[in-house]
Design an enzyme around this catalytic site. Structure first.
Site, PDB file in Angstrom:
ATOM      1  N   ASP A  97       0.869  -1.188   0.000  1.00 17.82           N
ATOM      2  CA  ASP A  97       0.000   0.000   0.000  1.00 17.82           C
ATOM      3  C   ASP A  97       0.904   1.235   0.000  1.00 17.82           C
ATOM      4  O   ASP A  97       1.791   1.326  -0.837  1.00 17.82           O
ATOM      5  CB  ASP A  97      -0.960  -0.059   1.190  1.00 17.82           C
ATOM      6  CG  ASP A  97      -1.935   1.113   1.225  1.00 17.82           C
ATOM      7  OD1 ASP A  97      -2.860   1.134   0.387  1.00 17.82           O
ATOM      8  OD2 ASP A  97      -1.770   2.005   2.080  1.00 17.82           O
TER       9      ASP A  97
ATOM     10  N   HIS B  91      -7.048  -6.126  -1.430  1.00 20.15           N
ATOM     11  CA  HIS B  91      -6.010  -5.127  -1.203  1.00 20.15           C
ATOM     12  C   HIS B  91      -4.969  -5.547  -0.172  1.00 20.15           C
ATOM     13  O   HIS B  91      -3.816  -5.147  -0.258  1.00 20.15           O
ATOM     14  CB  HIS B  91      -6.657  -3.811  -0.756  1.00 20.15           C
ATOM     15  CG  HIS B  91      -5.667  -2.728  -0.466  1.00 20.15           C
ATOM     16  ND1 HIS B  91      -4.898  -2.158  -1.457  1.00 20.15           N
ATOM     17  CD2 HIS B  91      -5.288  -2.131   0.696  1.00 20.15           C
ATOM     18  CE1 HIS B  91      -4.105  -1.236  -0.919  1.00 20.15           C
ATOM     19  NE2 HIS B  91      -4.326  -1.212   0.384  1.00 20.15           N
TER      20      HIS B  91
END
Length: 321
Positions: A100, A300
């Site tokens: 991320d 994610h």
């Protein structure tokens, strides 16, 4: 739990979890996470003959929490990572792995401080080169100017985003983690929200939560954010223009170290802005890209949702260096 070390840098002290002995592998987390996001990678990497280290990025957990928005720009974060390497591995460069926001941090550290980075891997967020425009300009074009909600636009004003998440960190984390996980059905991340709505509006709290995040895991994250708050984590998003101006000086430079990318097929990062052929784009900016895998069904939270598959790619890559 691993050993925790306090790394004193000129303007902050960073907490770093450390396990094992050998060449340094430093892992950098994203939003809204912690060193703990790498809990499934620490022992395997240490067992492979490395010093596995995972830091709390400034603003998070046991690290310092500066009070100025600009203290969270990319220039500071690259300096933090380089400073940790200098203290934990003064005589040799390190391998970096980021997820991320941690991915842009490690990509840019490899670009800007090649003297300190021998190889680099990014999870979720690919490297597409030195930006040609501020990311918020793109957000405005695609979302804000059309009256559409985009979470990074909601994060720009200091105060309301922090208040929403700090009111009930457990509720906010559960909803946000689930909404962009591979377990969430299509549409869980609302596509019909309008500019001005908040992050958590329209998000659901699953019961039960997917097995990759246990109640104990959530307890740890909640305790970390109850002490750190969300100003530092969210302020990373308030530095897009500053980052653009800083990174522009490196235009034309490429990442030359051995590199690796691992993404998730259902990760909204890979679809929300439309990116075309990611592998081709990355190869144009990284001269030694040794792998680029997109894990089927993964969302994610790459290394938490699919630790076995992620480790099965990281460990051979590390052994090849």
């Amino acid at each position: 739990m691993p050993d925790f070390r306090e790394i004193a840098l000129p303007d902050v002290t960073l907490r770093v979890a450390v396990e094992g002995e050998g060449p340094l592998v430093l892992m950098v987390h994203g939003f809204p996470e912690s060193w703990y996001s790498w809990r499934h990678q620490m022992a395997p990497i240490a067992g492979a003959g490395f010093t596995a280290a995972a830091l709390d990025v400034r603003g998070y957990g046991g690290s310092s929490r500066p009070g100025a928005v600009e203290a969270y720009d990319m220039e500071h974060l690259v300096a933090d990572v380089a400073g940790v390497i200098e203290q934990l591995s003064p005589d040799a460069p390190a391998v970096l792995i980021g997820h991320d926001w941690g991915a842009p941090i490690v990509w840019n550290t490899a670009l800007i401080r090649p003297d300190r980075v021998r190889a680099v891997a990014g999870l979720s967020v690919p490297y597409l080169g030195v930006p040609k425009r501020s990311f918020m300009d793109l957000v405005d074009t695609v979302f804000t100017s059309r009256g559409k909600f985009f979470y990074q636009a909601w994060f720009q004003d200091v105060g309301p985003p922090e208040a929403e998440l700090e009111a009930d960190p457990r509720d906010g984390l559960r909803k946000f983690y689930y909404a962009i996980s591979g377990d969430a059905p299509d549409g869980t991340w609302p596509s019909d929200k309008v500019h001005g709505q908040s992050l958590l509006e329209g998000l659901v709290d699953p019961d039960p939560f997917p097995a990759w995040l246990t109640d104990g895991d959530l307890d740890y994250y909640v305790a970390e954010f109850e002490r750190s708050g969300f100003f530092g984590p969210i302020s990373r998003y308030r530095n897009h223009q500053r980052d653009f101006e800083y990174l522009s000086q490196f235009e034309g430079r490429k990442i030359e170290q051995p590199s690796l990318f691992i993404g998730g097929e259902r990760d909204l990062v890979l679809s929300m802005l439309g990116r075309g052929d990611l592998v081709a784009l990355m190869k144009a900016e990284m001269t030694d890209l040794r792998g680029a895998d997109v894990l089927p069904g993964c969302g994610h939270w790459t290394q938490q949702e699919r630790p076995t598959e992620v480790n099965a790619r990281l460990l051979p890559w590390l052994a090849s260096l």
